[in-house]
Enzyme design. Structure first.
Site, PDB file in Angstrom:
ATOM      1  N   CYS A  41      -2.644 -72.463 -98.022  1.00 26.77           N
ATOM      2  CA  CYS A  41      -2.948 -72.166 -96.614  1.00 26.77           C
ATOM      3  C   CYS A  41      -1.701 -71.555 -95.983  1.00 26.77           C
ATOM      4  O   CYS A  41      -0.832 -71.042 -96.707  1.00 26.77           O
ATOM      5  CB  CYS A  41      -3.450 -73.403 -95.870  1.00 26.77           C
ATOM      6  SG  CYS A  41      -2.285 -74.771 -95.770  1.00 26.77           S
ATOM      7  N   ASN A  91       0.934 -75.205 -95.197  1.00 31.74           N
ATOM      8  CA  ASN A  91       0.942 -76.239 -96.252  1.00 31.74           C
ATOM      9  C   ASN A  91       1.177 -77.643 -95.687  1.00 31.74           C
ATOM     10  O   ASN A  91       1.799 -78.481 -96.311  1.00 31.74           O
ATOM     11  CB  ASN A  91       1.974 -75.920 -97.348  1.00 31.74           C
ATOM     12  CG  ASN A  91       1.824 -76.764 -98.617  1.00 31.74           C
ATOM     13  OD1 ASN A  91       2.804 -77.027 -99.304  1.00 31.74           O
ATOM     14  ND2 ASN A  91       0.641 -77.199 -98.946  1.00 31.74           N
ATOM     15  N   CYS A  95      -1.640 -78.875 -93.275  1.00 32.31           N
ATOM     16  CA  CYS A  95      -2.966 -79.349 -92.812  1.00 32.31           C
ATOM     17  C   CYS A  95      -4.044 -79.193 -93.879  1.00 32.31           C
ATOM     18  O   CYS A  95      -4.529 -80.173 -94.443  1.00 32.31           O
ATOM     19  CB  CYS A  95      -3.393 -78.606 -91.545  1.00 32.31           C
ATOM     20  SG  CYS A  95      -2.296 -78.876 -90.141  1.00 32.31           S
ATOM     21  N   ARG A  96      -4.453 -77.946 -94.167  1.00 33.20           N
ATOM     22  CA  ARG A  96      -5.640 -77.723 -95.004  1.00 33.20           C
ATOM     23  C   ARG A  96      -5.360 -77.857 -96.494  1.00 33.20           C
ATOM     24  O   ARG A  96      -6.073 -78.584 -97.206  1.00 33.20           O
ATOM     25  CB  ARG A  96      -6.229 -76.333 -94.714  1.00 33.20           C
ATOM     26  CG  ARG A  96      -6.813 -76.200 -93.327  1.00 33.20           C
ATOM     27  CD  ARG A  96      -7.044 -74.758 -92.942  1.00 33.20           C
ATOM     28  NE  ARG A  96      -5.787 -74.019 -92.803  1.00 33.20           N
ATOM     29  CZ  ARG A  96      -5.684 -72.715 -92.599  1.00 33.20           C
ATOM     30  NH1 ARG A  96      -6.785 -71.983 -92.529  1.00 33.20           N
ATOM     31  NH2 ARG A  96      -4.501 -72.145 -92.464  1.00 33.20           N
ATOM     32  N   SER A  97      -4.370 -77.124 -97.014  1.00 32.13           N
ATOM     33  CA  SER A  97      -4.200 -77.135 -98.481  1.00 32.13           C
ATOM     34  C   SER A  97      -3.733 -78.498 -99.029  1.00 32.13           C
ATOM     35  O   SER A  97      -4.165 -78.876-100.122  1.00 32.13           O
ATOM     36  CB  SER A  97      -3.304 -75.985 -98.963  1.00 32.13           C
ATOM     37  OG  SER A  97      -2.007 -76.052 -98.434  1.00 32.13           O
ATOM     38  N   ASP A 138      -8.353 -73.290 -89.242  1.00 29.59           N
ATOM     39  CA  ASP A 138      -7.048 -73.946 -89.124  1.00 29.59           C
ATOM     40  C   ASP A 138      -7.128 -74.995 -88.013  1.00 29.59           C
ATOM     41  O   ASP A 138      -7.319 -74.649 -86.849  1.00 29.59           O
ATOM     42  CB  ASP A 138      -6.001 -72.880 -88.787  1.00 29.59           C
ATOM     43  CG  ASP A 138      -4.598 -73.440 -88.835  1.00 29.59           C
ATOM     44  OD1 ASP A 138      -4.450 -74.682 -88.833  1.00 29.59           O
ATOM     45  OD2 ASP A 138      -3.664 -72.644 -88.874  1.00 29.59           O
TER      46      ASP A 138
HETATM   47  P1  4NP Z   1      -2.183 -75.149 -92.292  1.00 28.79           P
HETATM   48  O1  4NP Z   1      -2.038 -75.259 -90.690  1.00 28.79           O
HETATM   49  O2  4NP Z   1      -1.999 -73.680 -92.633  1.00 28.79           O
HETATM   50  O3  4NP Z   1      -3.576 -75.622 -92.545  1.00 28.79           O
HETATM   51  O4  4NP Z   1      -1.110 -76.031 -92.866  1.00 28.79           O
HETATM   52  C1  4NP Z   1      -0.909 -74.796 -89.999  1.00 28.79           C
HETATM   53  C2  4NP Z   1       0.212 -75.580 -89.911  1.00 28.79           C
HETATM   54  C3  4NP Z   1       1.315 -75.142 -89.218  1.00 28.79           C
HETATM   55  C4  4NP Z   1       1.296 -73.908 -88.599  1.00 28.79           C
HETATM   56  C5  4NP Z   1       0.176 -73.109 -88.700  1.00 28.79           C
HETATM   57  C6  4NP Z   1      -0.920 -73.550 -89.415  1.00 28.79           C
HETATM   58  N1  4NP Z   1       2.417 -73.457 -87.867  1.00 28.79           N
HETATM   59  O5  4NP Z   1       2.331 -72.398 -87.245  1.00 28.79           O
HETATM   60  O6  4NP Z   1       3.459 -74.130 -87.856  1.00 28.79           O
END
Ligand code: 4NP
Length: 158
Positions: free
Chosen positions: A14, A17, A19-21, A129
């Site tokens: 994702c 790294n 939340c989702r992955s 997201d």
């Molecule tokens: P992820 O979510 O891609 O599912 O881990 C996010 C986590 C952090 C951020 C963006 C998306 N960020 O901008 O810090």
């Protein structure tokens, strides 16, 4: 080094790294362990961005996983363009932007599958997201990842 054993390498990807992955990784490990086939896989996750490298998963991902008896082992890291495309058989981006970024990094198209392409009845094509939303976003993401990971595992075991 390419995989030298019989394990199938699966890398969930994702943006951050956290939340989702990591959730997809934890669910996939849990399901594979439940079926007694975990030793057939090497499972990891990473982000196309490196802002959260070294961090554990977001507390909301940890909480939703824990509600379902699942631990998240992930420590965030950035995608490694030199090693990851070689070391993993399957790279599973959560959304189209992750997919585009991996293609731009030279990942062969045939190693890429969008996570929800495994879902038998996908609510959307992309795992949304949940980072900027409330906790119910994490419940929804959990549900779609659980169904998609289960179907993915079935397809890899066939
Ligand atoms: P992820 O979510 O891609 O599912 O881990 C996010 C986590 C952090 C951020 C963006 C998306 N960020 O901008 O810090």
């Amino acid at each position: 080094m390419p995989e030298s054993n019989d394990q199938t390498g699966v890398l969930f990807v994702c943006l951050g790294n956290i939340c989702r992955s990591p959730l997809a990784e934890g669910i996939f490990i849990h399901l594979a362990r439940e079926r007694g086939v975990l030793d057939r896989f090497r499972v990891d996750s990473c982000g196309t961005g490196g802002w959260h490298a070294g961090e554990r998963a977001d507390p909301r991902s940890i909480a939703v996983a824990a509600k379902h008896g699942i631990e998240l082992p992930s420590i965030a890291r950035k995608f490694d363009r030199r090693r990851d495309p070689v070391e993993f058989d399957w790279l599973i981006p959560m959304d189209r932007q992750n997919h585009r970024d991996l293609l731009d990094h030279g990942v062969p198209r045939e190693k890429l599958r969008l996570m929800l392409d495994f879902h038998p009845d996908p609510p959307t094509r992309e795992v949304p997201d949940p980072y900027y939303g409330g906790p119910d976003g994490f419940d929804k993401v959990y549900e779609m990842l659980r169904v998609a990971c289960d179907a993915m595992l079935c397809s890899l075991l066939c």
